[in-house]
Design an enzyme around this catalytic site. Structure first.
Site, PDB file in Angstrom:
ATOM      1  N   GLY A  54      47.600  40.820  34.987  1.00 28.14           N
ATOM      2  CA  GLY A  54      47.293  40.627  33.587  1.00 28.14           C
ATOM      3  C   GLY A  54      48.563  40.430  32.783  1.00 28.14           C
ATOM      4  CB  SER A  55      49.424  38.588  29.746  1.00 31.61           C
ATOM      5  OG  SER A  55      49.511  37.369  30.452  1.00 31.61           O
ATOM      6  N   GLY A  56      50.795  41.224  29.219  1.00 34.72           N
ATOM      7  CA  GLY A  56      50.990  42.483  28.506  1.00 34.72           C
ATOM      8  C   GLY A  56      51.955  43.405  29.220  1.00 34.72           C
ATOM      9  CG  HIS A  57      51.545  44.464  32.743  1.00 32.34           C
ATOM     10  ND1 HIS A  57      51.174  45.642  32.161  1.00 32.34           N
ATOM     11  CD2 HIS A  57      50.449  43.993  33.383  1.00 32.34           C
ATOM     12  CE1 HIS A  57      49.887  45.876  32.441  1.00 32.34           C
ATOM     13  NE2 HIS A  57      49.433  44.881  33.173  1.00 32.34           N
ATOM     14  CE  LYS A 105      50.673  44.962  38.246  1.00 30.76           C
ATOM     15  NZ  LYS A 105      50.521  43.497  38.119  1.00 30.76           N
ATOM     16  CG  ASP A 110      45.353  42.443  39.717  1.00 25.09           C
ATOM     17  OD1 ASP A 110      44.570  43.065  38.980  1.00 25.09           O
ATOM     18  OD2 ASP A 110      46.403  41.932  39.314  1.00 25.09           O
ATOM     19  CG  HIS A 219      46.105  47.760  33.280  1.00 22.71           C
ATOM     20  ND1 HIS A 219      46.380  48.267  34.524  1.00 22.71           N
ATOM     21  CD2 HIS A 219      46.420  46.458  33.313  1.00 22.71           C
ATOM     22  CE1 HIS A 219      46.836  47.288  35.271  1.00 22.71           C
ATOM     23  NE2 HIS A 219      46.875  46.185  34.577  1.00 22.71           N
TER      24      HIS A 219
END
Ligand SMILES: Nc1ncnc2c1ncn2[C@@H]1O[C@H](COP(=O)(O)OP(=O)(O)O)[C@@H](O)[C@H]1O
Ligand SMILES: [Mg+2]
Lengths: 332, 212
Positions: A54-57, A105, A110, A219
């Protein structure tokens, strides 16, 4: 919600545009799909390394695309696994004929999305293998559950498998060192404040002014428990205790340390945390080979941090020291 | 009773609508035991389905329509629910490949194939606190009702009730699959978001068929 954005629906797209504008010498994007690849992909004679999540990392994972680390990264929506077509296009774009290793991960989404992509690529005759990173000691590792989560330790997998691939090693060899890292890396984190997924508009959980969440996921998933905030030394003691006893790391071992900020933590506080980490390791006669302090695997604007230890041997040390040149990780 | 291709499209439209209406609710459920994205993921996927179906050739059969829904979900939803619901719709499409009308038996086949697809992909079982906890009881209730010669609309109502019970039951158990499993016992007391979206889809199906 107070964020530097234009529109919650377009954060991933606009972030990618900014990333490409910042690093044109390292990165390019595949047409019509959110896949970031090394500018010179596919690199002849090299196993391709693909990761994603996911984005945001940020800077994970696109920031680690470049010489000596990843060949491609697939950014999903915020905190949401990317889709199989992204991964499939990434695999095709980085395959030079030597095969592709997927670094995943350990999250249900995922794993399943990458699995579908792998099936699609294998059906086309591309050699694809995978490793699953599960370094978070906060969650129980039981055969009844999904198992442990993958967090900041993943960056060490990128670095070391990336160095091995850069040497021209075979897919089997690259996978072997990646698994060696996974077997020897452990992490745990905590949060002082929650984070807000732009499209959700409100925090995924709430913490009182005097509370913290121990064992938080990247998350904003709740951790092991919630308690009153303590001095950072005590927090570090608790996290280190869980991490050290898990492998376990023993007297005489040599480790690489990563103190990872979750997005909203001042570097000053990360260094204060590292001071205690170094002290504990010294007491336990565990030698610090190298320390990384900074933001490696964030969780939007969450304030908090994670500690990662990687036990090293001569092979891992050499690969950790090998040259890497990516937007977010440089080893010269 | 026969279900036409137009009816199937109506059901899908209804699902799109219901997911849109419950986008925030599903996301809220996911923030309690997951990562606050389930409603957002599902809405993005079904919005794409709507766009995609608007461009599908007129003469497409029901199998092709369902497969298109599945492929669109796989490539737009992401997360755990993308591959799971995507596989479910693709398998459902395979089960009724080439058909332009469905019988009661076909509806059972669709449920069976979808459920099996989710199990194959996610390796979860009933009781793990997932979407399976509403789909499996619904499938069983539907099959049993039809075997007892109950008409399809009523059989689907029973399936909806079974799905609802299953969904509510997820509140009492701890998660063994998916993101919520990290919470272990702490997941008790919360309804599973995926079980809820499944219930909503089954209810959308029953509501449309009931009006035919
Ligand atoms: N292995 C699995 N089998 C069946 N359903 C699952 C599995 N893992 C997760 N789910 C379902 O997926 C839902 C979560 O979907 P979503 O939030 O979209 O994905 P993610 O968990 O990746 O954020 C859960 O509520 C659960 O019903
Ligand atoms: Mg979720």
């Amino acid at each position: 919600m107070k964020k530097l954005i234009n529109n919650p629906e377009s954060v991933v797209k606009e972030m990618i545009e900014g990333l490409l504008a910042a690093h044109p010498n390292y990165l390019r994007k595949l047409e019509n799909i959110n896949v970031i690849v090394r500018k010179d992909a596919p690199v002849e004679g090299k196993v391709g390394l693909v990761s994603g999540g996911g984005s945001g990392h940020e800077p994970a994972h696109a920031g680690y695309v470049g010489y000596g680390m990843l060949d491609a990264a697939c950014p999903g929506e915020v905190f949401t696994s990317p889709t199989p077509d992204q991964m499939y296009e990434a695999i095709k774009a980085v395959n030079s004929g030597k095969g592709v290793l997927l670094i995943i991960k350990n999250y249900t989404g995922d794993v399943m999305n990458f699995e579908m992509a792998r099936e699609m690529a294998q059906a086309e005759g591309i050699e694809v293998d995978q490793v699953i990173v599960n370094d978070d000691v906060a969650v129980e590792n039981s055969t009844w559950t999904q198992g442990r989560r993958g967090i900041a330790g993943t960056v060490f997998v990128h670095k070391i498998a990336g160095a091995k691939a850069q040497e021209g090693a075979s897919l089997k060899e690259v996978k072997r060192v990646a698994e060696k890292v996974i077997a020897n890396v452990r992490s745990m984190g905590m949060a002082l404040t929650p984070c807000t997924v732009p499209a959700a508009g409100k925090p995924s959980f709430t913490l009182q002014e005097d509370e913290m969440e121990i064992g938080i996921g990247i998350h904003g998933e709740p951790g092991t428990h919630r308690e009153k905030i303590k001095h950072v030394d005590e927090i570090v003691e608790h996290l280190m205790d869980k991490i050290i006893n898990d492998l376990p790391y023993k007297s005489g071992d040599e480790v690489a340390v990563m103190i990872n900020g979750m997005g909203g933590t001042p570097l000053m506080e990360l260094y204060i945390a590292n001071r205690k980490v170094a002290e504990i390791l010294k007491e336990k006669d565990i030698k610090v080979y190298k320390t990384y302090v900074g933001e490696f695997m964030t969780s939007l604007e969450m304030s908090g941090f994670s500690i990662t230890l990687l036990k090293l041997d001569e092979e891992l040390k050499a690969l950790l020291d090998a040259k890497a040149d990516t937007p977010a990780f440089k080893q010269l | 009773m026969v279900i036409t291709k137009e009816d199937v499209l109506k059901v899908i439209d209804k699902i799109v609508e219901v997911i849109r209406e419950n986008k925030e609710y599903l996301t809220e459920l996911d923030s309690a035991i997951g990562d606050a994205d389930h409603g957002i993921n599902m809405d993005r996927g079904f919005e794409a389905v709507k766009q995609k179906l608007a461009t599908i050739p007129e003469n497409s059969d029901i199998g092709t329509i369902l497969k298109t829904v599945g492929m669109t979900l796989v490539s737009t939803v992401g997360g755990a629910s993308g591959p799971l619901y995507g596989t479910a719709f693709m398998r459902a499409g395979q089960a009724v490949q080439g058909k332009t009308e469905l019988t009661e038996e076909d509806v059972v086949k669709i449920f069976e194939a979808a459920l099996q697809g989710i199990k194959d992909r996610g390796k979860a079982q009933a009781g793990d606190k997932t979407m399976i906890d509403s789909i499996e009881p619904a499938y069983k209730a539907l099959k049993e009702s039809l075997e007892n010669n109950i008409a399809l609309p009523e059989a689907l109502k029973r399936a909806v009730n079974a799905a609802k019970e299953g969904m509510e039951y997820t509140k009492n158990i701890s998660a063994r699959k998916g993101r919520a499993s990290y919470l272990g016992e702490r997941s008790i007391g919360h309804i599973d978001p995926g079980a809820t979206s499944s219930y909503l889809m089954i209810k959308a199906l029953a509501d449309v068929i009931n009006l035919l």
